[in-house]
Design a protein around this motif. Sequence first.
Motif, PDB file in Angstrom:
ATOM      1  N   GLY A  96       0.829  -1.089  -0.131  1.00 26.79           N
ATOM      2  CA  GLY A  96       0.300  -0.028  -0.493  1.00 26.79           C
ATOM      3  C   GLY A  96       0.962   1.677  -0.241  1.00 26.79           C
ATOM      4  N   MET A  97       1.743   1.117  -0.127  1.00 28.75           N
ATOM      5  CA  MET A  97       2.338   2.545  -0.782  1.00 28.75           C
ATOM      6  C   MET A  97       2.806   2.986  -1.234  1.00 28.75           C
ATOM      7  N   SER A  98       2.337   4.098  -1.259  1.00 22.97           N
ATOM      8  CA  SER A  98       2.267   5.173  -2.609  1.00 22.97           C
ATOM      9  C   SER A  98       3.726   5.711  -3.666  1.00 22.97           C
ATOM     10  N   PRO A  99       4.106   6.013  -4.063  1.00 21.48           N
ATOM     11  CA  PRO A  99       5.732   7.058  -5.227  1.00 21.48           C
ATOM     12  C   PRO A  99       5.121   8.658  -4.252  1.00 21.48           C
ATOM     13  N   SER A 100       6.331   9.308  -4.048  1.00 16.46           N
ATOM     14  CA  SER A 100       6.474  10.471  -3.297  1.00 16.46           C
ATOM     15  C   SER A 100       7.783  11.016  -3.627  1.00 16.46           C
ATOM     16  N   GLY A 101       7.971  11.972  -2.756  1.00 10.20           N
ATOM     17  CA  GLY A 101       9.578  12.649  -2.938  1.00 10.20           C
ATOM     18  C   GLY A 101       9.147  14.229  -3.389  1.00 10.20           C
ATOM     19  N   GLY A 102      10.396  14.563  -3.259  1.00  8.84           N
ATOM     20  CA  GLY A 102      10.047  15.769  -3.914  1.00  8.84           C
ATOM     21  C   GLY A 102      11.702  16.335  -5.203  1.00  8.84           C
ATOM     22  N   THR A 103      12.223  17.537  -4.982  1.00 11.93           N
ATOM     23  CA  THR A 103      12.873  17.797  -6.330  1.00 11.93           C
ATOM     24  C   THR A 103      14.474  17.243  -6.188  1.00 11.93           C
ATOM     25  N   LEU A 104      14.371  17.193  -5.145  1.00  9.45           N
ATOM     26  CA  LEU A 104      15.910  15.805  -4.757  1.00  9.45           C
ATOM     27  C   LEU A 104      15.326  14.316  -4.113  1.00  9.45           C
ATOM     28  N   LEU A 161       5.700   6.212   0.594  1.00 13.70           N
ATOM     29  CA  LEU A 161       5.053   6.149   1.563  1.00 13.70           C
ATOM     30  C   LEU A 161       3.848   5.669   1.919  1.00 13.70           C
ATOM     31  N   ARG A 162       3.204   5.448   3.358  1.00 16.29           N
ATOM     32  CA  ARG A 162       2.200   4.707   3.472  1.00 16.29           C
ATOM     33  C   ARG A 162       1.242   5.652   4.719  1.00 16.29           C
ATOM     34  N   VAL A 163       0.329   5.789   4.886  1.00 12.19           N
ATOM     35  CA  VAL A 163       0.267   6.414   6.690  1.00 12.19           C
ATOM     36  C   VAL A 163      -1.191   6.374   6.866  1.00 12.19           C
ATOM     37  N   ASP A 164      -1.658   6.079   7.796  1.00  8.85           N
ATOM     38  CA  ASP A 164      -2.960   5.867   8.296  1.00  8.85           C
ATOM     39  C   ASP A 164      -3.441   6.771   9.483  1.00  8.85           C
ATOM     40  N   SER A 165      -3.662   8.328   8.448  1.00  4.41           N
ATOM     41  CA  SER A 165      -3.997   9.283   9.549  1.00  4.41           C
ATOM     42  C   SER A 165      -4.675   9.527  10.321  1.00  4.41           C
ATOM     43  N   ALA A 166      -5.804   8.710  11.086  1.00  3.72           N
ATOM     44  CA  ALA A 166      -6.784   8.520  12.716  1.00  3.72           C
ATOM     45  C   ALA A 166      -6.063   8.053  13.210  1.00  3.72           C
ATOM     46  N   PRO A 167      -4.832   6.415  13.099  1.00  3.96           N
ATOM     47  CA  PRO A 167      -4.694   6.436  14.625  1.00  3.96           C
ATOM     48  C   PRO A 167      -2.950   7.513  14.549  1.00  3.96           C
ATOM     49  N   VAL A 168      -2.444   7.861  14.037  1.00  4.83           N
ATOM     50  CA  VAL A 168      -0.731   8.191  14.062  1.00  4.83           C
ATOM     51  C   VAL A 168      -1.246  10.324  14.208  1.00  4.83           C
ATOM     52  N   LEU A 169      -2.401  10.946  13.888  1.00  2.00           N
ATOM     53  CA  LEU A 169      -3.129  11.897  14.544  1.00  2.00           C
ATOM     54  C   LEU A 169      -4.072  11.869  16.230  1.00  2.00           C
ATOM     55  N   ALA A 170      -4.465  10.595  16.268  1.00  2.96           N
ATOM     56  CA  ALA A 170      -4.735  10.418  17.591  1.00  2.96           C
ATOM     57  C   ALA A 170      -3.792  10.171  18.678  1.00  2.96           C
ATOM     58  N   ALA A 171      -2.141   9.924  17.821  1.00  3.88           N
ATOM     59  CA  ALA A 171      -0.695   8.708  19.268  1.00  3.88           C
ATOM     60  C   ALA A 171      -1.011  10.558  19.658  1.00  3.88           C
ATOM     61  N   ALA A 190       5.143   3.754   7.337  1.00  2.83           N
ATOM     62  CA  ALA A 190       5.836   4.408   7.037  1.00  2.83           C
ATOM     63  C   ALA A 190       6.286   5.246   6.307  1.00  2.83           C
ATOM     64  N   MET A 191       8.263   4.859   5.750  1.00  4.69           N
ATOM     65  CA  MET A 191       8.158   5.355   4.190  1.00  4.69           C
ATOM     66  C   MET A 191       9.734   4.726   3.988  1.00  4.69           C
TER      67      MET A 191
END
Length: 281
Positions: free
Chosen positions: A43-51, A56-66, A180-181
């Motif tokens: 379930g990891m999606s491509p991402s990144g910037g110029t360099l 990555l993958r992130v479950d927003s709800a539990p991460v923000l509740a931590a 995860a990243m």
Amino acid sequence: MIWKLRRLETRPRAALCVALFSWLSACTSVPLREGASLGSYAGMSPSGGTLTQAKLRVDSAPVLAAKTVRIVPTSTQIGSRGFEPKDLALVTNAIDRALCTDLGDRFQVVAPSQPADLVIHATVTDIVATNRTAAASSIVASLGGSVAGLGVPIPRLPIGLGGLAIEAEAVDKDRSQKAAMVWSRGANIITTRARVSAVGDAYSLSSAFASDFSRMLLKGKDPFKGMPAIPSMQRLRASLGGDPKYDACKAFGTAPGIPGMVAARFGLPPTWTDRGAAVSR
């Protein structure tokens, strides 16, 4: 007449800006490869910037509740590459120290013996060594340009640049992965200062990884989208060598601060100013 002169003066500056932007792409390419340290790579999606390259993958709800996090010391999976153990230890500790500081903006960082909502663990999967001879030549050229008063940044030689690849995850109390990243980045000839050390570039890039991974947990979303955040006062204080916000972070020592900045300016190895971990882990 004055307007015409000013317009002529701006042309070299504009040309310099264009050149600098194009030079920024001259960097080491560090492959983005999955290691074997994460509980899951699904379930990891491509991402990144110029360099930066990233997935990555992130479950927003539990991460923000931590509310609390615990940091497991960063490990390595690079085997024997000819690096000095003390240099590798310095890089992994720099990662942990930066993570501890950055995560402290929202989370309470707890000691290894305490329970936490999220447990963080990073693993270095690749280090591209910095060529010390090329780095030394770049430093001499840069310092020579400063002494001559050219007022123009001297780029590094586009050879011998180092790089860093890391993967990390955050798991909950049940060992279920919540974020995860997989991350990689190479040094470039403009923004990464040359240092006469085989791990000079990897050491410099450690804070960039910590910033990206921490931002993902702080915001609960892709850190490469949106505008970068302004560093908090506690992060600025820690970067200048001040005590960390939480006692748990003291295990990773304090940042080299101003002496470290001066050492970086003159290309000195990070071991000269960074004392590493404060206690045996």
